[in-house]
Design an enzyme around this catalytic site. Sequence first.
Site, PDB file in Angstrom:
ATOM      1  CG  HIS A 149      -2.096   0.884   1.087  1.00  0.00           C
ATOM      2  ND1 HIS A 149      -2.027   2.241   1.304  1.00  0.00           N
ATOM      3  CD2 HIS A 149      -3.358   0.615   0.687  1.00  0.00           C
ATOM      4  CE1 HIS A 149      -3.219   2.764   1.073  1.00  0.00           C
ATOM      5  NE2 HIS A 149      -4.046   1.808   0.688  1.00  0.00           N
ATOM      6  CG  ASP A 184      -8.034  -4.450  -3.388  1.00  0.00           C
ATOM      7  OD1 ASP A 184      -7.184  -3.589  -3.699  1.00  0.00           O
ATOM      8  OD2 ASP A 184      -9.253  -4.219  -3.345  1.00  0.00           O
TER       9      ASP A 184
HETATM   10  C1  SDX Z   1      -5.897  -0.045  -3.321  1.00  0.00           C
HETATM   11  O1  SDX Z   1      -4.311   4.484  -2.122  1.00  0.00           O
HETATM   12  C2  SDX Z   1      -5.336   3.826  -1.610  1.00  0.00           C
HETATM   13  O2  SDX Z   1      -5.837   4.159  -0.573  1.00  0.00           O
HETATM   14  C3  SDX Z   1      -5.797   2.620  -2.443  1.00  0.00           C
HETATM   15  C4  SDX Z   1      -6.840   1.729  -1.797  1.00  0.00           C
HETATM   16  C5  SDX Z   1      -8.145   2.459  -1.600  1.00  0.00           C
HETATM   17  O3  SDX Z   1      -8.911   2.069  -0.680  1.00  0.00           O
HETATM   18  O4  SDX Z   1      -8.450   3.355  -2.429  1.00  0.00           O
HETATM   19  O5  SDX Z   1      -6.360   1.273  -0.537  1.00  0.00           O
HETATM   20  C6  SDX Z   1      -7.134   0.514  -2.674  1.00  0.00           C
HETATM   21  O6  SDX Z   1      -5.601   0.326  -4.421  1.00  0.00           O
HETATM   22  C7  SDX Z   1      -5.030  -0.988  -2.544  1.00  0.00           C
HETATM   23  C8  SDX Z   1      -3.751  -1.416  -3.341  1.00  0.00           C
HETATM   24  C9  SDX Z   1      -4.168  -2.505  -4.337  1.00  0.00           C
HETATM   25  N1  SDX Z   1      -3.031  -2.807  -5.252  1.00  0.00           N
HETATM   26  C10 SDX Z   1      -2.377  -3.974  -5.175  1.00  0.00           C
HETATM   27  O7  SDX Z   1      -2.618  -4.859  -4.352  1.00  0.00           O
HETATM   28  C11 SDX Z   1      -1.322  -4.143  -6.261  1.00  0.00           C
HETATM   29  C12 SDX Z   1      -0.030  -4.701  -5.663  1.00  0.00           C
HETATM   30  N2  SDX Z   1       0.570  -3.668  -4.819  1.00  0.00           N
HETATM   31  C13 SDX Z   1       1.687  -2.924  -5.364  1.00  0.00           C
HETATM   32  O8  SDX Z   1       1.558  -2.632  -6.728  1.00  0.00           O
HETATM   33  C14 SDX Z   1       2.057  -1.743  -4.468  1.00  0.00           C
HETATM   34  O9  SDX Z   1       2.125  -2.207  -3.186  1.00  0.00           O
HETATM   35  C15 SDX Z   1       1.212  -0.485  -4.490  1.00  0.00           C
HETATM   36  C16 SDX Z   1       1.051   0.060  -5.875  1.00  0.00           C
HETATM   37  C17 SDX Z   1      -0.111  -0.737  -3.886  1.00  0.00           C
HETATM   38  C18 SDX Z   1       1.935   0.560  -3.639  1.00  0.00           C
HETATM   39  O10 SDX Z   1       3.139   0.721  -4.208  1.00  0.00           O
HETATM   40  P1  SDX Z   1       4.166   1.884  -3.762  1.00  0.00           P
HETATM   41  O11 SDX Z   1       3.795   2.513  -2.492  1.00  0.00           O
HETATM   42  O12 SDX Z   1       4.348   2.777  -4.938  1.00  0.00           O
HETATM   43  O13 SDX Z   1       5.432   1.073  -3.464  1.00  0.00           O
HETATM   44  P2  SDX Z   1       6.362   0.517  -4.589  1.00  0.00           P
HETATM   45  O14 SDX Z   1       5.561  -0.047  -5.730  1.00  0.00           O
HETATM   46  O15 SDX Z   1       7.353   1.587  -4.874  1.00  0.00           O
HETATM   47  O16 SDX Z   1       7.021  -0.708  -3.837  1.00  0.00           O
HETATM   48  C19 SDX Z   1       8.133  -0.518  -2.973  1.00  0.00           C
HETATM   49  C20 SDX Z   1       8.896  -1.827  -3.086  1.00  0.00           C
HETATM   50  C21 SDX Z   1       9.244  -2.165  -4.534  1.00  0.00           C
HETATM   51  O17 SDX Z   1      10.398  -2.967  -4.516  1.00  0.00           O
HETATM   52  P3  SDX Z   1      11.745  -2.356  -5.179  1.00  0.00           P
HETATM   53  O18 SDX Z   1      11.399  -2.041  -6.619  1.00  0.00           O
HETATM   54  O19 SDX Z   1      12.051  -1.084  -4.362  1.00  0.00           O
HETATM   55  O20 SDX Z   1      12.768  -3.452  -5.016  1.00  0.00           O
HETATM   56  O21 SDX Z   1       8.065  -2.920  -2.631  1.00  0.00           O
HETATM   57  C22 SDX Z   1       7.811  -3.799  -3.712  1.00  0.00           C
HETATM   58  C23 SDX Z   1       8.091  -3.039  -4.988  1.00  0.00           C
HETATM   59  O22 SDX Z   1       8.476  -3.940  -6.031  1.00  0.00           O
HETATM   60  N3  SDX Z   1       6.392  -4.156  -3.673  1.00  0.00           N
HETATM   61  C24 SDX Z   1       5.912  -5.317  -4.062  1.00  0.00           C
HETATM   62  C25 SDX Z   1       4.532  -5.241  -3.844  1.00  0.00           C
HETATM   63  N4  SDX Z   1       4.223  -4.037  -3.335  1.00  0.00           N
HETATM   64  C26 SDX Z   1       5.388  -3.354  -3.240  1.00  0.00           C
HETATM   65  N5  SDX Z   1       6.507  -6.407  -4.591  1.00  0.00           N
HETATM   66  C27 SDX Z   1       5.707  -7.433  -4.899  1.00  0.00           C
HETATM   67  N6  SDX Z   1       4.374  -7.450  -4.701  1.00  0.00           N
HETATM   68  C28 SDX Z   1       3.759  -6.362  -4.179  1.00  0.00           C
HETATM   69  N7  SDX Z   1       2.448  -6.380  -3.999  1.00  0.00           N
END
Ligand code: SDX
Length: 377
Positions: free
Chosen positions: A267, A318
């Site tokens: 998140h 989710d």
């Molecule tokens: C919702 O914003 C809200 O409030 C949204 C929501 C709402 O109620 O409206 O809560 C609803 O959208 C929840 C999120 C649903 N999305 C997912 O489940 C998709 C998977 N999650 C990721 O894509 C990610 O966690 C995000 C997009 C949700 C958040 O990403 P950030 O804060 O931009 O963090 P990031 O992508 O920069 O990740 C930081 C690190 C990275 O590793 P490095 O590249 O630095 O090595 O953590 C890793 C990411 O690769 N990482 C993950 C991961 N989430 C973060 N790696 C694998 N799987 C994941 N799910």
Amino acid sequence: MTEPDIKKGLAGVVVDTTAISKVNPETNSLLYRGYPVQELAATQPFEAVAYLLWHGELPDAAQLAALRATEREHRALSENVRAAIDLVPLEAHPMDEVRTAVSLIGASDPHAGGSVLDAGGSPEQNLERAIRLFAALPAIVAYGQRRRRGEQPIEPRDDLDYSANFLWMTFGEDPDPVVVDAFNRSMILYAEHSFNASTFTARVITSTLSDLYSAVVGAIGALKGPLHGGANEAVLHIFDEIGEASNVVPWLDEALAEKRKIMGFGHRVYKSGDSRVPTMKAALDTLVAHYDKPEVAELYDALESEFVARKGIYPNLDYPSGPAYNLIGFDTLTFTPLFVAARVTGWTAHVIEQAGANALIRPLSFYDGPDERHVES
Ligand code: SDX
């Protein structure tokens, strides 16, 4: 010129105030107009929470009765909306049906068609429009699932309140109170979450003094993405790929080796777990027991414990909501439209708040393209 400190994705950037909800990662909490979401989910019908988001206070009995009466007036699938949905190819994603239906409702609004100068509408008009979409979306989402199964739409029932009627229109069976309660809790948890991507999209559109329907159509487009609302659907695709708990370790080995995002985890704001997950997980556990599906809980627990142990990244809302909707009988493709039906309350509360601010949202960019040059004569 040295590059300024750019905040990609607006991560950590506070861009405005809001009185609608407070997301607090330090305390891992979420307040809707000051009320902890856990308390609302455990004690309120979704209609009362919608009222709270729009008006800032929980409704008294008369106010709730009035909202329920208005919602009943607008819950039936109208012929033109059904015709619009029927024009959407069955192969298209259901979020495209929802987006199309909302767009047509907007174009048919009694106040539509005026000059752009009055597109924004008054707070009273926007509240009317918000209730109209709140009431219409269950029939739109329910019909979307039924048409893909080759089934006819089901008329709403006035003897059922919002959540029970939503299930009735989808499945055509008297809904079980246990299932109605779990579904109602999910809608409250999904309703609002401050400046998430789809809500901020709605606020940007509203900031130009465009109309509420355009803001909701834009928000639907943003929510569809798997990094945002589409994640609940993606969680079920992952569960289907893994199959059973014993396959989690090899599946995760391969997925992480491919650098895949594991949907339902992580998140942008919460970093030690999503405040809504315990409440939704409890609702999932209730459904697992109700439908006697222990294997769902085994797979859920196995993937969570393995991924958290390896990456220290926690489930978001989710993750439990996907399997919960699957147990209730919703098609996987219906999950994100369910999110729309819930979040339309938060989106429209923000539209009303932003319209009152009357301040155009327009950030800056830092140009890193070619230096100035001229066409060769
Ligand atoms: C919702 O914003 C809200 O409030 C949204 C929501 C709402 O109620 O409206 O809560 C609803 O959208 C929840 C999120 C649903 N999305 C997912 O489940 C998709 C998977 N999650 C990721 O894509 C990610 O966690 C995000 C997009 C949700 C958040 O990403 P950030 O804060 O931009 O963090 P990031 O992508 O920069 O990740 C930081 C690190 C990275 O590793 P490095 O590249 O630095 O090595 O953590 C890793 C990411 O690769 N990482 C993950 C991961 N989430 C973060 N790696 C694998 N799987 C994941 N799910």
